[in-house]
Design a protein around this motif. Structure first.
Motif, PDB file in Angstrom:
ATOM      1  N   TYR A  66       8.541   0.452  -8.918  1.00  0.00           N
ATOM      2  CA  TYR A  66       7.537  -0.606  -8.977  1.00  0.00           C
ATOM      3  C   TYR A  66       6.611  -0.576  -7.762  1.00  0.00           C
ATOM      4  CZ  TYR A  66       9.878  -2.778 -12.974  1.00  0.00           C
ATOM      5  OH  TYR A  66      10.399  -3.027 -14.210  1.00  0.00           O
ATOM      6  N   LEU A  67       7.179  -0.288  -6.596  1.00  0.00           N
ATOM      7  CA  LEU A  67       6.349  -0.195  -5.394  1.00  0.00           C
ATOM      8  C   LEU A  67       5.405   0.994  -5.474  1.00  0.00           C
ATOM      9  CD1 LEU A  67       8.962  -1.012  -2.599  1.00  0.00           C
ATOM     10  CD2 LEU A  67       7.098  -2.477  -3.414  1.00  0.00           C
ATOM     11  N   ARG A  68       5.892   2.078  -6.050  1.00  0.00           N
ATOM     12  CA  ARG A  68       5.054   3.271  -6.219  1.00  0.00           C
ATOM     13  C   ARG A  68       3.872   2.958  -7.136  1.00  0.00           C
ATOM     14  NH1 ARG A  68       7.188   8.761  -9.236  1.00  0.00           N
ATOM     15  NH2 ARG A  68       5.294  10.013  -8.980  1.00  0.00           N
ATOM     16  N   GLU A  69       4.131   2.240  -8.211  1.00  0.00           N
ATOM     17  CA  GLU A  69       3.058   1.874  -9.141  1.00  0.00           C
ATOM     18  C   GLU A  69       2.039   0.964  -8.472  1.00  0.00           C
ATOM     19  OE1 GLU A  69       2.500  -0.758 -13.216  1.00  0.00           O
ATOM     20  OE2 GLU A  69       4.355   0.388 -12.950  1.00  0.00           O
ATOM     21  N   ALA A  70       2.532  -0.006  -7.680  1.00  0.00           N
ATOM     22  CA  ALA A  70       1.623  -0.916  -6.987  1.00  0.00           C
ATOM     23  C   ALA A  70       0.732  -0.155  -6.008  1.00  0.00           C
ATOM     24  CB  ALA A  70       2.425  -1.992  -6.250  1.00  0.00           C
ATOM     25  N   ALA A  71       1.313   0.790  -5.276  1.00  0.00           N
ATOM     26  CA  ALA A  71       0.525   1.593  -4.332  1.00  0.00           C
ATOM     27  C   ALA A  71      -0.488   2.455  -5.060  1.00  0.00           C
ATOM     28  CB  ALA A  71       1.453   2.452  -3.482  1.00  0.00           C
ATOM     29  N   ALA A  72      -0.116   2.964  -6.240  1.00  0.00           N
ATOM     30  CA  ALA A  72      -1.046   3.778  -7.031  1.00  0.00           C
ATOM     31  C   ALA A  72      -2.238   2.947  -7.491  1.00  0.00           C
ATOM     32  CB  ALA A  72      -0.320   4.377  -8.231  1.00  0.00           C
ATOM     33  N   LEU A 112      -0.418  -7.622  -5.401  1.00  0.00           N
ATOM     34  CA  LEU A 112       0.040  -6.399  -6.053  1.00  0.00           C
ATOM     35  C   LEU A 112       1.521  -6.131  -5.803  1.00  0.00           C
ATOM     36  CD1 LEU A 112      -2.866  -3.857  -5.403  1.00  0.00           C
ATOM     37  CD2 LEU A 112      -2.400  -5.175  -7.475  1.00  0.00           C
ATOM     38  N   VAL A 113       2.115  -6.828  -4.833  1.00  0.00           N
ATOM     39  CA  VAL A 113       3.508  -6.577  -4.501  1.00  0.00           C
ATOM     40  C   VAL A 113       4.401  -7.109  -5.619  1.00  0.00           C
ATOM     41  CG1 VAL A 113       5.369  -7.034  -2.866  1.00  0.00           C
ATOM     42  CG2 VAL A 113       3.026  -6.719  -2.037  1.00  0.00           C
ATOM     43  N   PRO A 114       5.206  -6.242  -6.246  1.00  0.00           N
ATOM     44  CA  PRO A 114       6.034  -6.675  -7.379  1.00  0.00           C
ATOM     45  C   PRO A 114       7.202  -7.539  -6.920  1.00  0.00           C
ATOM     46  CG  PRO A 114       6.546  -4.411  -6.805  1.00  0.00           C
ATOM     47  CD  PRO A 114       5.392  -4.811  -5.939  1.00  0.00           C
ATOM     48  N   GLU A 115       7.699  -8.380  -7.837  1.00  0.00           N
ATOM     49  CA  GLU A 115       8.867  -9.200  -7.522  1.00  0.00           C
ATOM     50  C   GLU A 115      10.089  -8.318  -7.302  1.00  0.00           C
ATOM     51  OE1 GLU A 115       9.541 -12.254 -10.358  1.00  0.00           O
ATOM     52  OE2 GLU A 115       7.566 -13.182 -10.115  1.00  0.00           O
ATOM     53  N   GLN A 116      10.237  -7.275  -8.133  1.00  0.00           N
ATOM     54  CA  GLN A 116      11.322  -6.323  -7.954  1.00  0.00           C
ATOM     55  C   GLN A 116      10.831  -5.199  -7.042  1.00  0.00           C
ATOM     56  OE1 GLN A 116      13.175  -4.988 -11.600  1.00  0.00           O
ATOM     57  NE2 GLN A 116      12.731  -6.923 -12.635  1.00  0.00           N
ATOM     58  N   ARG A 117      11.280  -5.218  -5.821  1.00  0.00           N
ATOM     59  CA  ARG A 117      10.783  -4.246  -4.846  1.00  0.00           C
ATOM     60  C   ARG A 117      11.609  -2.961  -4.888  1.00  0.00           C
ATOM     61  NH1 ARG A 117       8.846  -7.799   0.444  1.00  0.00           N
ATOM     62  NH2 ARG A 117       7.575  -9.282  -0.729  1.00  0.00           N
ATOM     63  N   ILE A 143      -2.985   4.936   3.694  1.00  0.00           N
ATOM     64  CA  ILE A 143      -1.622   4.424   3.794  1.00  0.00           C
ATOM     65  C   ILE A 143      -1.623   2.943   3.462  1.00  0.00           C
ATOM     66  CG2 ILE A 143       0.335   4.002   5.308  1.00  0.00           C
ATOM     67  CD1 ILE A 143      -0.416   6.399   6.936  1.00  0.00           C
ATOM     68  N   ALA A 144      -0.829   2.571   2.471  1.00  0.00           N
ATOM     69  CA  ALA A 144      -0.602   1.162   2.165  1.00  0.00           C
ATOM     70  C   ALA A 144       0.641   0.717   2.922  1.00  0.00           C
ATOM     71  CB  ALA A 144      -0.422   0.954   0.664  1.00  0.00           C
ATOM     72  N   ILE A 145       0.547  -0.395   3.620  1.00  0.00           N
ATOM     73  CA  ILE A 145       1.651  -0.883   4.453  1.00  0.00           C
ATOM     74  C   ILE A 145       2.297  -2.091   3.780  1.00  0.00           C
ATOM     75  CG2 ILE A 145       2.295  -1.722   6.746  1.00  0.00           C
ATOM     76  CD1 ILE A 145      -0.392  -0.529   7.735  1.00  0.00           C
ATOM     77  N   LEU A 146       3.617  -2.100   3.774  1.00  0.00           N
ATOM     78  CA  LEU A 146       4.359  -3.218   3.187  1.00  0.00           C
ATOM     79  C   LEU A 146       5.438  -3.665   4.164  1.00  0.00           C
ATOM     80  CD1 LEU A 146       5.085  -5.084   0.806  1.00  0.00           C
ATOM     81  CD2 LEU A 146       6.602  -3.267  -0.022  1.00  0.00           C
ATOM     82  N   THR A 147       5.410  -4.938   4.530  1.00  0.00           N
ATOM     83  CA  THR A 147       6.438  -5.511   5.395  1.00  0.00           C
ATOM     84  C   THR A 147       7.551  -6.084   4.530  1.00  0.00           C
ATOM     85  OG1 THR A 147       4.738  -6.101   7.027  1.00  0.00           O
ATOM     86  CG2 THR A 147       6.885  -7.136   7.261  1.00  0.00           C
ATOM     87  N   LEU A 148       8.753  -5.593   4.728  1.00  0.00           N
ATOM     88  CA  LEU A 148       9.887  -6.058   3.942  1.00  0.00           C
ATOM     89  C   LEU A 148      10.636  -7.190   4.628  1.00  0.00           C
ATOM     90  CD1 LEU A 148      11.308  -2.628   2.713  1.00  0.00           C
ATOM     91  CD2 LEU A 148       9.831  -4.224   1.485  1.00  0.00           C
ATOM     92  N   LEU A 188       2.825   5.135   0.904  1.00  0.00           N
ATOM     93  CA  LEU A 188       3.261   3.753   1.104  1.00  0.00           C
ATOM     94  C   LEU A 188       4.235   3.731   2.272  1.00  0.00           C
ATOM     95  CD1 LEU A 188       3.473   0.754   0.191  1.00  0.00           C
ATOM     96  CD2 LEU A 188       5.405   1.464  -1.251  1.00  0.00           C
ATOM     97  N   LEU A 189       3.912   2.968   3.293  1.00  0.00           N
ATOM     98  CA  LEU A 189       4.770   2.826   4.468  1.00  0.00           C
ATOM     99  C   LEU A 189       5.399   1.441   4.433  1.00  0.00           C
ATOM    100  CD1 LEU A 189       5.792   4.030   7.159  1.00  0.00           C
ATOM    101  CD2 LEU A 189       3.817   2.949   8.263  1.00  0.00           C
ATOM    102  N   ALA A 190       6.686   1.386   4.157  1.00  0.00           N
ATOM    103  CA  ALA A 190       7.406   0.109   4.118  1.00  0.00           C
ATOM    104  C   ALA A 190       8.292   0.015   5.350  1.00  0.00           C
ATOM    105  CB  ALA A 190       8.245   0.012   2.845  1.00  0.00           C
TER     106      ALA A 190
END
Length: 235
Positions: free
Chosen positions: A128-134, A119-124, A70-75, A141-143
């Motif tokens: 784009y987030l799916r590609e970064a997690a891949a 790896l976190v894209p400017e356009q969230r 699981i990749a975690i992303l804090t928004l 990906l848990l945001a």
């Protein structure tokens, strides 16, 4: 240190709620059409989906590997309080470490870690987030984002006491398919009273908010673990 910080403000939990996605029943799916097409579920970004594509998405049955990363992303934006003192820095790090530990405790999770910031894209957006997690070879990906609000009414009644609530909203993205099979909103309400060692009342409020966020994150991890137990394994 974490225990000291959480105890330096008197916190009274007055209520909590947690609303999460329920697993789909097995009889929902159509065996004939279930994951039968090799075409991607989601086409080009910005293009409206045709009825047949929407039907395939709704009928898609999610399966996951036995164990997942699981990749975690804090928004949520980073708070300036993180740099207020070393105590706040350690408390934020302790909350993140505990959250990761709770996710890794699931038998369906072999790794949970934050998506590297580079790896976190400017356009969230989801694509784009799916590609970064891949790129990070994450299965999921848990945001999440957190929000806290304070009721000023209680400060007028007692200048050393505040009542507030904090909520954590989280979404889970399956990196392979682009499906979002799970969401949860966990809210915790609390009353906090200023202690003699607090520099000011704002510090009291922030410590209490962090404690409430930590509790909401724990509930989020618990709900996600329960959800993953019901997901079929890739055959």
């Amino acid at each position: 240190m974490k225990k000291y910080l959480l105890c330096s403000v008197v916190i009274f939990a007055t209520g909590c709620t947690s609303v999460a996605t329920a697993p789909r029943p097995n009889n929902y799916y159509s065996p004939v059409n279930e994951n039968s097409s090799e075409e991607p579920l989601f086409g080009a970004t910005g293009v409206a989906l045709a009825d047949k594509d929407i039907e395939r998405i709704l009928n898609y049955r999610l399966t996951l590997p036995t164990q997942n990363r699981i990749a975690i992303l804090t928004l949520s934006g980073k708070s300036d309080w993180r740099h207020y003192s070393n105590d706040f820095t350690q408390l934020n790090e302790a909350i993140a470490t505990d959250f990761i530990g709770q996710l890794r405790a699931s038998p369906r999770v072999y790794d949970a870690s934050f998506l590297p910031s580079m790896l976190v894209p400017e356009q969230r957006t989801v694509p784009y987030l799916r590609e970064a997690a891949a790129r990070y070879q994450a299965d999921l990906l848990l945001a999440y984002r957190s929000e806290c609000r304070t009721f000023e009414k209680y400060k007028f009644i007692d200048p050393n006491e505040t009542k507030a609530y904090c909520s954590v909203e989280a979404v889970l993205l399956d990196v392979r398919s682009g499906i979002v099979p799970f969401t949860v909103v966990s809210t915790n309400e609390f009353i906090a009273r200023k202690q003699p060692d607090d520099t000011n009342f704002n510090e009291t409020i922030k410590k209490a908010e962090l404690a409430a966020v930590a509790k909401s994150l724990k509930e989020t991890a618990t709900q996600l673990s329960m959800f993953l137990k019901n997901i079929d394994t890739v055959k």
